[in-house]
Design a protein around this motif. Structure first.
Motif, PDB file in Angstrom:
ATOM      1  N   ILE A 266      -7.971  -8.815   4.021  1.00  0.00           N
ATOM      2  CA  ILE A 266      -8.517  -9.681   2.804  1.00  0.00           C
ATOM      3  C   ILE A 266      -7.716  -8.403   2.184  1.00  0.00           C
ATOM      4  CG2 ILE A 266     -10.033  -9.375   0.699  1.00  0.00           C
ATOM      5  CD1 ILE A 266     -11.975 -10.062   3.074  1.00  0.00           C
ATOM      6  N   LYS A 267      -7.848  -7.153   2.615  1.00  0.00           N
ATOM      7  CA  LYS A 267      -6.896  -6.018   0.864  1.00  0.00           C
ATOM      8  C   LYS A 267      -5.741  -6.285   1.313  1.00  0.00           C
ATOM      9  CE  LYS A 267     -10.250  -3.795   0.010  1.00  0.00           C
ATOM     10  NZ  LYS A 267     -11.936  -4.743   0.688  1.00  0.00           N
ATOM     11  N   ILE A 268      -4.951  -6.955   2.593  1.00  0.00           N
ATOM     12  CA  ILE A 268      -3.732  -6.831   2.673  1.00  0.00           C
ATOM     13  C   ILE A 268      -3.137  -8.213   1.920  1.00  0.00           C
ATOM     14  CG2 ILE A 268      -1.405  -7.867   4.306  1.00  0.00           C
ATOM     15  CD1 ILE A 268      -2.572  -6.315   6.175  1.00  0.00           C
ATOM     16  N   LEU A 269      -3.911  -9.319   1.364  1.00  0.00           N
ATOM     17  CA  LEU A 269      -3.887 -10.574   0.707  1.00  0.00           C
ATOM     18  C   LEU A 269      -3.608  -9.959  -0.334  1.00  0.00           C
ATOM     19  CD1 LEU A 269      -5.697 -13.228   2.645  1.00  0.00           C
ATOM     20  CD2 LEU A 269      -3.113 -13.220   3.046  1.00  0.00           C
ATOM     21  N   GLU A 270      -4.730  -9.226  -1.146  1.00  0.00           N
ATOM     22  CA  GLU A 270      -4.595  -8.490  -2.590  1.00  0.00           C
ATOM     23  C   GLU A 270      -3.178  -7.788  -2.701  1.00  0.00           C
ATOM     24  OE1 GLU A 270      -8.350  -6.197  -2.610  1.00  0.00           O
ATOM     25  OE2 GLU A 270      -9.768  -8.032  -2.107  1.00  0.00           O
ATOM     26  N   TYR A 271      -3.064  -7.816  -2.050  1.00  0.00           N
ATOM     27  CA  TYR A 271      -1.397  -6.257  -2.196  1.00  0.00           C
ATOM     28  C   TYR A 271      -0.781  -7.238  -2.167  1.00  0.00           C
ATOM     29  CZ  TYR A 271       1.681  -2.910  -1.291  1.00  0.00           C
ATOM     30  OH  TYR A 271       2.864  -1.715  -1.868  1.00  0.00           O
ATOM     31  N   LYS A 272      -0.864  -8.596  -1.731  1.00  0.00           N
ATOM     32  CA  LYS A 272       0.424  -9.215  -1.398  1.00  0.00           C
ATOM     33  C   LYS A 272       0.204 -10.018  -3.063  1.00  0.00           C
ATOM     34  CE  LYS A 272       2.455 -13.575   0.737  1.00  0.00           C
ATOM     35  NZ  LYS A 272       1.969 -14.430   2.561  1.00  0.00           N
TER      36      LYS A 272
ATOM     37  N   ASP B 273       4.999  -5.552   7.864  1.00  0.00           N
ATOM     38  CA  ASP B 273       5.505  -4.329   7.566  1.00  0.00           C
ATOM     39  C   ASP B 273       3.490  -3.767   7.962  1.00  0.00           C
ATOM     40  OD1 ASP B 273       7.506  -3.521   7.597  1.00  0.00           O
ATOM     41  OD2 ASP B 273       7.962  -2.633   5.659  1.00  0.00           O
ATOM     42  N   LEU B 274       2.859  -4.349   6.872  1.00  0.00           N
ATOM     43  CA  LEU B 274       1.260  -4.074   6.691  1.00  0.00           C
ATOM     44  C   LEU B 274       0.339  -4.679   8.238  1.00  0.00           C
ATOM     45  CD1 LEU B 274       0.751  -4.477   3.079  1.00  0.00           C
ATOM     46  CD2 LEU B 274       0.911  -2.155   4.535  1.00  0.00           C
ATOM     47  N   LYS B 275       0.984  -6.294   8.507  1.00  0.00           N
ATOM     48  CA  LYS B 275       0.537  -6.483   9.515  1.00  0.00           C
ATOM     49  C   LYS B 275       0.569  -5.997  10.437  1.00  0.00           C
ATOM     50  CE  LYS B 275       0.201 -11.357   7.929  1.00  0.00           C
ATOM     51  NZ  LYS B 275       0.995 -12.713   8.567  1.00  0.00           N
ATOM     52  N   ARG B 276       1.918  -5.256  10.863  1.00  0.00           N
ATOM     53  CA  ARG B 276       1.850  -3.857  12.208  1.00  0.00           C
ATOM     54  C   ARG B 276       0.970  -3.681  11.843  1.00  0.00           C
ATOM     55  NH1 ARG B 276       7.157  -5.301  11.804  1.00  0.00           N
ATOM     56  NH2 ARG B 276       7.513  -2.928  11.200  1.00  0.00           N
ATOM     57  N   TYR B 277       0.254  -2.973  11.272  1.00  0.00           N
ATOM     58  CA  TYR B 277      -0.527  -1.737  10.555  1.00  0.00           C
ATOM     59  C   TYR B 277      -1.215  -1.935  10.545  1.00  0.00           C
ATOM     60  CZ  TYR B 277      -2.528   1.781   7.829  1.00  0.00           C
ATOM     61  OH  TYR B 277      -3.703   2.887   7.653  1.00  0.00           O
ATOM     62  N   ARG B 278      -2.431  -2.877  10.308  1.00  0.00           N
ATOM     63  CA  ARG B 278      -3.458  -3.544  10.852  1.00  0.00           C
ATOM     64  C   ARG B 278      -3.127  -3.913  12.162  1.00  0.00           C
ATOM     65  NH1 ARG B 278      -3.332  -9.584  10.295  1.00  0.00           N
ATOM     66  NH2 ARG B 278      -2.262  -9.367  12.238  1.00  0.00           N
TER      67      ARG B 278
ATOM     68  N   LYS C 140      -6.540   1.294  17.588  1.00  0.00           N
ATOM     69  CA  LYS C 140      -7.330   2.213  17.654  1.00  0.00           C
ATOM     70  C   LYS C 140      -9.027   2.420  17.470  1.00  0.00           C
ATOM     71  CE  LYS C 140      -3.729   4.094  19.227  1.00  0.00           C
ATOM     72  NZ  LYS C 140      -3.303   4.434  20.177  1.00  0.00           N
ATOM     73  N   LYS C 141      -9.071   1.360  16.944  1.00  0.00           N
ATOM     74  CA  LYS C 141     -10.737   1.090  15.740  1.00  0.00           C
ATOM     75  C   LYS C 141     -10.472   1.841  15.695  1.00  0.00           C
ATOM     76  CE  LYS C 141     -12.734  -0.851  20.301  1.00  0.00           C
ATOM     77  NZ  LYS C 141     -11.600  -0.855  20.527  1.00  0.00           N
ATOM     78  N   LEU C 142      -9.396   1.729  14.796  1.00  0.00           N
ATOM     79  CA  LEU C 142      -9.905   3.024  13.379  1.00  0.00           C
ATOM     80  C   LEU C 142     -10.191   1.739  11.843  1.00  0.00           C
ATOM     81  CD1 LEU C 142      -6.442   5.040  13.006  1.00  0.00           C
ATOM     82  CD2 LEU C 142      -8.636   6.081  13.475  1.00  0.00           C
ATOM     83  N   ASN C 143     -10.971   2.307  10.520  1.00  0.00           N
ATOM     84  CA  ASN C 143     -11.385   1.852   9.452  1.00  0.00           C
ATOM     85  C   ASN C 143     -10.142   2.461   8.716  1.00  0.00           C
ATOM     86  OD1 ASN C 143     -12.705   1.537   6.945  1.00  0.00           O
ATOM     87  ND2 ASN C 143     -14.654   0.601   8.102  1.00  0.00           N
ATOM     88  N   LEU C 144      -9.975   1.299   7.406  1.00  0.00           N
ATOM     89  CA  LEU C 144      -9.035   1.431   6.209  1.00  0.00           C
ATOM     90  C   LEU C 144      -9.051   2.693   6.124  1.00  0.00           C
ATOM     91  CD1 LEU C 144      -5.743   0.859   5.608  1.00  0.00           C
ATOM     92  CD2 LEU C 144      -7.388  -1.468   4.233  1.00  0.00           C
ATOM     93  N   VAL C 145     -10.567   2.589   5.213  1.00  0.00           N
ATOM     94  CA  VAL C 145     -11.018   3.552   4.664  1.00  0.00           C
ATOM     95  C   VAL C 145     -11.328   5.035   5.360  1.00  0.00           C
ATOM     96  CG1 VAL C 145     -12.287   1.660   2.872  1.00  0.00           C
ATOM     97  CG2 VAL C 145     -13.611   2.816   5.317  1.00  0.00           C
TER      98      VAL C 145
ATOM     99  N   PHE D  76      -2.343   1.770  -3.805  1.00  0.00           N
ATOM    100  CA  PHE D  76      -2.588   0.554  -4.279  1.00  0.00           C
ATOM    101  C   PHE D  76      -4.326   0.715  -4.779  1.00  0.00           C
ATOM    102  CE2 PHE D  76      -4.519  -3.690  -3.149  1.00  0.00           C
ATOM    103  CZ  PHE D  76      -4.486  -4.311  -4.838  1.00  0.00           C
ATOM    104  N   LEU D  77      -4.855   0.877  -3.304  1.00  0.00           N
ATOM    105  CA  LEU D  77      -6.174   1.049  -2.566  1.00  0.00           C
ATOM    106  C   LEU D  77      -6.705   1.773  -2.960  1.00  0.00           C
ATOM    107  CD1 LEU D  77      -5.596   0.703   0.946  1.00  0.00           C
ATOM    108  CD2 LEU D  77      -6.273  -1.077  -0.525  1.00  0.00           C
ATOM    109  N   GLN D  78      -6.720   2.993  -2.926  1.00  0.00           N
ATOM    110  CA  GLN D  78      -7.007   3.944  -4.160  1.00  0.00           C
ATOM    111  C   GLN D  78      -6.739   4.019  -5.915  1.00  0.00           C
ATOM    112  OE1 GLN D  78      -4.682   7.926  -4.383  1.00  0.00           O
ATOM    113  NE2 GLN D  78      -6.472   8.632  -5.334  1.00  0.00           N
ATOM    114  N   ASN D  79      -6.621   3.121  -6.007  1.00  0.00           N
ATOM    115  CA  ASN D  79      -5.638   2.525  -7.540  1.00  0.00           C
ATOM    116  C   ASN D  79      -7.123   1.710  -7.843  1.00  0.00           C
ATOM    117  OD1 ASN D  79      -4.146   4.082  -8.433  1.00  0.00           O
ATOM    118  ND2 ASN D  79      -2.982   2.988  -8.546  1.00  0.00           N
ATOM    119  N   ASN D  80      -7.439   1.070  -6.897  1.00  0.00           N
ATOM    120  CA  ASN D  80      -8.595  -0.552  -7.192  1.00  0.00           C
ATOM    121  C   ASN D  80      -9.170   0.457  -6.691  1.00  0.00           C
ATOM    122  OD1 ASN D  80      -7.034  -2.741  -8.422  1.00  0.00           O
ATOM    123  ND2 ASN D  80      -5.333  -1.899  -7.028  1.00  0.00           N
ATOM    124  N   GLN D  81     -10.205   1.665  -6.841  1.00  0.00           N
ATOM    125  CA  GLN D  81     -10.979   1.899  -5.937  1.00  0.00           C
ATOM    126  C   GLN D  81     -11.641   1.615  -4.738  1.00  0.00           C
ATOM    127  OE1 GLN D  81     -11.111   1.091  -9.634  1.00  0.00           O
ATOM    128  NE2 GLN D  81      -9.957   3.426  -9.738  1.00  0.00           N
ATOM    129  N   HIS D  82     -10.676   0.948  -4.334  1.00  0.00           N
ATOM    130  CA  HIS D  82     -11.694   0.397  -2.022  1.00  0.00           C
ATOM    131  C   HIS D  82     -11.383   1.843  -1.814  1.00  0.00           C
ATOM    132  CE1 HIS D  82     -10.820  -3.502  -3.341  1.00  0.00           C
ATOM    133  NE2 HIS D  82      -9.040  -3.573  -3.655  1.00  0.00           N
TER     134      HIS D  82
END
Length: 296
Positions: A6-12, A32-37, A43-48, A85-91
């Motif tokens: 969802i965040k990737i789509l928002e950034y797109k 790039d972000l899909k590879r990152y996702r 690694k079972k890591l949460n984006l935040v 972008f995530l930080q600027n939008n308080q994610h």
């Protein structure tokens, strides 16, 4: 759909609407972000909860997977901008990519054709309708130095034959007015009046250059066309659509054009990018000197 997707789509959407980036740039960043996702999922890591060391581990894995230095540098930039972008939008509360050390890119100089080689290439198409169209495409690429993405988006109304210029929408949705030579204007005039109509299938298609199906060219289609004429002209150098842009800038500078003027024509936001062509020009001069000086 998970939160990262969802965040990737928002950034797109942000890149498209607010930044006005080209479709090709947005596609590259999205990949790039899909590879990152995928990495975060593995690694079972949460984006935040991502830490700087997680990003370093991701980039190292990409490098070990064979990605080139230039690709890793772009990945770094993508991650830095995405997390900002995530930080600027308080994610998220911070940007873990902020302190990533920048990868130093070894700049390789692209192939540049001589004036004679360019003439041979541009005049290699036959006199069929497709050949005349292809001749007009290559003539405009060399006459204007436009990017491939810019050329395939040019509409008929963007061409002013009488005044001798084309209107181009470049990176960041910025408009450029680029002059063209009398020769190029005459070739385009002939193409528009006598050739383009043979490719037109429906009246609501406004692209300047049309394929056999009556649609605008894709980047891949234009690349294949250029490769075809590389073989026809028996040119040994590696030629891509971007070769015309490199040759355009180099030949202008070799003939004394002002660097700022070339920057404006190319649509570079930073003159340091344009300065690459002074190195190309110097390289050409050195090669000519070594070839022709009597005391080798």
């Amino acid at each position: 759909m998970d939160q990262t997707e969802i965040k990737i789509l928002e950034y797109k959407s942000y890149l498209q609407i607010e930044k006005g980036l080209s479709r090709s740039s947005i596609d590259a960043y999205t990949q790039d972000l899909k590879r990152y996702r995928d990495y975060l999922e593995s690694k079972k890591l949460n984006l935040v909860d991502v830490k700087p060391q997680d990003l370093t581990a991701f980039l190292k894995e990409e490098s070990l997977d064979g990605k080139q230095t230039k690709t890793i540098a772009r990945l770094q930039s993508t991650l830095r901008n995405f997390h900002q972008f995530l930080q600027n939008n308080q994610h998220t509360s911070n940007n873990p990519a902020q302190l990533l050390s920048r990868v130093k890119i070894e700049q390789s100089l692209p192939d540049v054709l001589t004036v004679e080689e360019m003439e041979t290439l541009i005049t290699s198409p036959d006199n069929t309708m497709a050949g005349q169209r292809d001749h007009a495409i290559m003539e405009l690429l060399y006459a204007s130095g436009v990017r491939v993405s810019e050329l395939i988006d040019i509409k008929v109304d963007d061409v002013n034959i009488d005044m001798g210029f084309i209107n181009v929408i470049g990176k960041g949705n910025k408009q450029r007015i680029i002059p063209i030579t009398d020769r190029s204007a005459a070739i385009l005039d002939h193409y528009i009046k006598n050739v383009r109509l043979n490719f037109l299938k429906t009246e609501n298609v406004f692209h300047l250059f049309l394929t056999q199906r009556g649609k605008g060219f894709t980047r891949q289609g234009l690349w294949k066309m250029i490769k075809k004429y590389q073989l026809v002209s028996n040119t040994k150098k590696n030629i891509t659509p971007h070769t015309f842009r490199h040759s355009f800038a180099t030949h202008l500078i070799e003939n004394g054009a002002d660097l700022r003027a070339v920057q404006e024509l190319l649509g570079h936001s930073d003159i340091s990018t344009t300065q690459m062509y002074t190195h190309l020009s110097a390289k050409t001069i050195r090669e000519m000197y070594k070839k022709f000086h009597p005391r080798k």
